[in-house]
Scaffold this motif. Structure first.
Motif, PDB file in Angstrom:
ATOM      1  N   GLY A   1       0.869  -1.327   0.020  1.00 38.21           N
ATOM      2  CA  GLY A   1       0.092  -0.175   0.151  1.00 38.21           C
ATOM      3  C   GLY A   1       0.878   1.468   0.011  1.00 38.21           C
ATOM      4  O   GLY A   1       1.858   1.160  -0.365  1.00 38.21           O
ATOM      5  N   GLY A   2       0.386   2.446   0.679  1.00 37.95           N
ATOM      6  CA  GLY A   2       0.835   3.664   0.364  1.00 37.95           C
ATOM      7  C   GLY A   2       1.755   4.029  -0.852  1.00 37.95           C
ATOM      8  O   GLY A   2       1.224   3.797  -1.708  1.00 37.95           O
ATOM      9  N   TYR A   3       2.674   4.477  -0.519  1.00 32.29           N
ATOM     10  CA  TYR A   3       3.478   5.172  -1.715  1.00 32.29           C
ATOM     11  C   TYR A   3       4.000   3.922  -2.506  1.00 32.29           C
ATOM     12  O   TYR A   3       4.030   4.095  -3.573  1.00 32.29           O
ATOM     13  N   TRP A   4       4.232   3.023  -2.140  1.00 32.91           N
ATOM     14  CA  TRP A   4       4.450   1.674  -3.148  1.00 32.91           C
ATOM     15  C   TRP A   4       3.375   1.393  -4.110  1.00 32.91           C
ATOM     16  O   TRP A   4       3.573   1.182  -5.433  1.00 32.91           O
TER      17      TRP A   4
ATOM     18  N   ALA B   1       0.840   3.330  -4.858  1.00 32.52           N
ATOM     19  CA  ALA B   1       0.537   4.635  -5.538  1.00 32.52           C
ATOM     20  C   ALA B   1       1.514   4.727  -6.692  1.00 32.52           C
ATOM     21  O   ALA B   1       1.222   5.410  -7.803  1.00 32.52           O
ATOM     22  N   GLY B   2       2.786   4.492  -6.459  1.00 31.82           N
ATOM     23  CA  GLY B   2       3.784   4.596  -7.413  1.00 31.82           C
ATOM     24  C   GLY B   2       3.473   3.745  -8.345  1.00 31.82           C
ATOM     25  O   GLY B   2       3.658   4.048  -9.825  1.00 31.82           O
ATOM     26  N   LEU B   3       3.164   2.471  -8.260  1.00 30.05           N
ATOM     27  CA  LEU B   3       2.961   1.588  -9.375  1.00 30.05           C
ATOM     28  C   LEU B   3       1.881   2.060 -10.187  1.00 30.05           C
ATOM     29  O   LEU B   3       1.610   2.129 -11.209  1.00 30.05           O
ATOM     30  N   ILE B   4       0.616   2.457  -9.390  1.00 28.99           N
ATOM     31  CA  ILE B   4      -0.526   2.735 -10.151  1.00 28.99           C
ATOM     32  C   ILE B   4       0.040   4.101 -11.271  1.00 28.99           C
ATOM     33  O   ILE B   4      -0.711   4.153 -12.208  1.00 28.99           O
ATOM     34  N   ALA B   5       0.747   4.884 -10.421  1.00 31.92           N
ATOM     35  CA  ALA B   5       1.117   6.202 -11.230  1.00 31.92           C
ATOM     36  C   ALA B   5       2.002   5.738 -12.328  1.00 31.92           C
ATOM     37  O   ALA B   5       1.781   6.281 -13.623  1.00 31.92           O
TER      38      ALA B   5
ATOM     39  N   LEU C   1      -4.442  11.833 -10.653  1.00 30.16           N
ATOM     40  CA  LEU C   1      -4.185  10.759  -9.738  1.00 30.16           C
ATOM     41  C   LEU C   1      -4.050  11.327  -8.176  1.00 30.16           C
ATOM     42  O   LEU C   1      -4.709  10.945  -7.419  1.00 30.16           O
ATOM     43  N   TYR C   2      -3.658  12.651  -7.872  1.00 28.67           N
ATOM     44  CA  TYR C   2      -3.281  12.760  -6.694  1.00 28.67           C
ATOM     45  C   TYR C   2      -3.864  14.229  -5.894  1.00 28.67           C
ATOM     46  O   TYR C   2      -4.007  14.316  -4.719  1.00 28.67           O
ATOM     47  N   ASP C   3      -4.282  14.999  -6.956  1.00 33.41           N
ATOM     48  CA  ASP C   3      -4.434  16.345  -6.334  1.00 33.41           C
ATOM     49  C   ASP C   3      -5.920  16.598  -5.907  1.00 33.41           C
ATOM     50  O   ASP C   3      -6.576  17.753  -5.890  1.00 33.41           O
TER      51      ASP C   3
ATOM     52  N   GLY D   1      -9.760   7.101 -13.971  1.00 32.03           N
ATOM     53  CA  GLY D   1      -9.826   5.788 -13.567  1.00 32.03           C
ATOM     54  C   GLY D   1      -8.676   5.241 -12.546  1.00 32.03           C
ATOM     55  O   GLY D   1      -9.159   4.432 -11.706  1.00 32.03           O
ATOM     56  N   PHE D   2      -7.696   5.553 -12.806  1.00 26.45           N
ATOM     57  CA  PHE D   2      -6.444   5.216 -11.637  1.00 26.45           C
ATOM     58  C   PHE D   2      -6.366   5.951 -10.533  1.00 26.45           C
ATOM     59  O   PHE D   2      -6.059   5.296  -9.594  1.00 26.45           O
ATOM     60  N   HIS D   3      -6.962   7.166 -10.531  1.00 21.13           N
ATOM     61  CA  HIS D   3      -7.261   7.735  -9.341  1.00 21.13           C
ATOM     62  C   HIS D   3      -7.857   7.039  -8.165  1.00 21.13           C
ATOM     63  O   HIS D   3      -7.550   6.867  -6.969  1.00 21.13           O
ATOM     64  N   TYR D   4      -8.956   6.527  -8.694  1.00 22.14           N
ATOM     65  CA  TYR D   4      -9.968   5.694  -7.675  1.00 22.14           C
ATOM     66  C   TYR D   4      -9.213   4.471  -7.489  1.00 22.14           C
ATOM     67  O   TYR D   4      -9.902   3.751  -6.434  1.00 22.14           O
ATOM     68  N   MET D   5      -8.355   3.869  -8.268  1.00 17.17           N
ATOM     69  CA  MET D   5      -7.710   2.797  -7.513  1.00 17.17           C
ATOM     70  C   MET D   5      -6.872   3.031  -6.616  1.00 17.17           C
ATOM     71  O   MET D   5      -6.990   2.155  -5.291  1.00 17.17           O
ATOM     72  N   ILE D   6      -5.978   4.250  -6.430  1.00 11.01           N
ATOM     73  CA  ILE D   6      -5.395   4.623  -5.127  1.00 11.01           C
ATOM     74  C   ILE D   6      -6.205   5.099  -3.998  1.00 11.01           C
ATOM     75  O   ILE D   6      -6.150   4.752  -3.085  1.00 11.01           O
ATOM     76  N   GLU D   7      -7.372   5.741  -4.428  1.00 12.97           N
ATOM     77  CA  GLU D   7      -8.521   6.089  -3.335  1.00 12.97           C
ATOM     78  C   GLU D   7      -9.030   4.861  -2.717  1.00 12.97           C
ATOM     79  O   GLU D   7      -9.156   4.868  -1.787  1.00 12.97           O
ATOM     80  N   THR D   8      -9.255   3.899  -3.486  1.00 17.94           N
ATOM     81  CA  THR D   8      -9.919   2.590  -2.720  1.00 17.94           C
ATOM     82  C   THR D   8      -8.840   2.135  -2.007  1.00 17.94           C
ATOM     83  O   THR D   8      -9.097   1.476  -0.640  1.00 17.94           O
ATOM     84  N   ARG D   9      -7.630   1.835  -2.313  1.00 14.57           N
ATOM     85  CA  ARG D   9      -6.635   1.171  -1.226  1.00 14.57           C
ATOM     86  C   ARG D   9      -6.482   2.165   0.041  1.00 14.57           C
ATOM     87  O   ARG D   9      -6.113   1.784   0.743  1.00 14.57           O
ATOM     88  N   ALA D  10      -6.949   3.541  -0.041  1.00 16.26           N
ATOM     89  CA  ALA D  10      -6.426   4.381   0.753  1.00 16.26           C
ATOM     90  C   ALA D  10      -7.625   4.511   1.874  1.00 16.26           C
ATOM     91  O   ALA D  10      -7.464   5.290   2.955  1.00 16.26           O
ATOM     92  N   ILE D  11      -8.603   3.645   1.645  1.00 15.23           N
ATOM     93  CA  ILE D  11      -9.818   3.594   2.725  1.00 15.23           C
ATOM     94  C   ILE D  11      -9.225   3.190   3.820  1.00 15.23           C
ATOM     95  O   ILE D  11      -8.524   2.236   4.158  1.00 15.23           O
ATOM     96  N   ALA D  12      -9.517   4.003   5.069  1.00 12.79           N
ATOM     97  CA  ALA D  12      -9.173   3.587   6.331  1.00 12.79           C
ATOM     98  C   ALA D  12      -9.310   2.164   6.877  1.00 12.79           C
ATOM     99  O   ALA D  12     -10.348   2.018   6.896  1.00 12.79           O
TER     100      ALA D  12
END
Length: 262
Positions: A22-25, A27-31, A65-67, A115-126
């Motif tokens: 998760g985290g930056y790992w 998010a970096g892959l998704i980016a 993706l991030y903003d 599309g890829f933004h929401y993949m990061i958003e989903t993994r970031a669910i608390a």
């Protein structure tokens, strides 16, 4: 076939490791996937040598993706500013970059970036991002496999022959049933996170929307007269070939409020 299997195992293992970390790992892959996917989109449309579009497009994908920070108004402003920059590019280039060019590039930027933004958003669910992300991916992959094997065995009624001749209604239904079964399995494992009724809805939505995402990509490639969007994954094609369902499913689930907020 051997190359396809080896690529699938290696790529799958690497993806699951990053997903687990998760985290930056992750998010970096998704980016990285998003940037490669956008490069494929530009190349399919003959825009990969247009510097104006490349600079704005790649920057826009990363911004999408991030903003956002969960702020719908901010994301709306961001998309408008990116649209303005693309349109301004037609003026600054004295129409060497045309309205048709920027319209296509803008569409691809939103398609890939959101599309890829929401993949990061989903993994970031608390606390439970991994649970929800795995649920979605496994339902998507089960739908694909279920549709293929069910269609191969029982398929008689073409689903959309002008777009994808091999897909059948029976296969689509089989994939949907298996997606629901997988979602119900997740509800059984964590009933405090996912009720059985919600699991059925989530499984159906993922199956239907995911198959539409696959058909969208098939229709697009058919118009362009190409088999694969790229060749980065030997035996599997490009990034967009592998993520066509993901790019539609993840945003759709969030927009329908079927997932918790990050």
């Amino acid at each position: 076939m051997k190359q396809r299997i080896v690529t699938g195992i290696v790529a799958g293992l690497g993806f699951f490791i990053m997903l687990y970390l998760g985290g930056y790992w992750y998010a970096g892959l998704i980016a990285a996937l998003a940037l490669v996917g956008y490069a494929e989109f530009l190349r399919m449309n003959g825009l990969n040598s247009n510097k104006v579009i490349e600079i704005i497009g790649y920057a826009g994908v990363l911004a999408l993706l991030y903003d956002w920070q969960g702020d719908v108004m901010t994301s709306g402003y961001l998309i408008w500013v990116l649209m303005f920059l693309f349109l301004a590019g037609t003026v600054l280039s004295k129409n060497k970059t045309t309205i048709d060019h920027v319209a296509t590039a803008f569409l691809g930027m939103v398609y890939v970036g959101v599309g890829f933004h929401y993949m990061i958003e989903t993994r970031a669910i608390a606390d439970n991002g991994l649970f929800w992300t795995l649920l979605i991916f496994l339902c998507i992959w089960t739908t694909d496999s279920g549709a293929y094997f069910t269609g191969s065995k029982f398929g008689k009624t073409p689903l959309w022959p002008t777009i994808s001749p091999k897909k059948s209604v029976e296969g689509a239904l089989g994939g949907t049933v298996l997606s629901v079964i997988v979602a119900l399995g997740f509800a059984w494992l964590r009933p405090e996170l996912l009720g059985y009724g919600q699991a059925v809805i989530v499984g159906i939505v993922i199956a239907i929307v995911g198959q539409m995402g696959d058909l969208i990509q098939s229709a697009y490639k058919r118009v362009k007269g190409i088999k694969d969007s790229g060749a980065i994954l030997p035996g599997h094609g490009g990034v967009l070939d592998r993520t066509d369902s993901w790019l539609i499913v993840f945003p759709f689930l969030h927009m329908l409020s079927l997932l918790p907020q990050a």
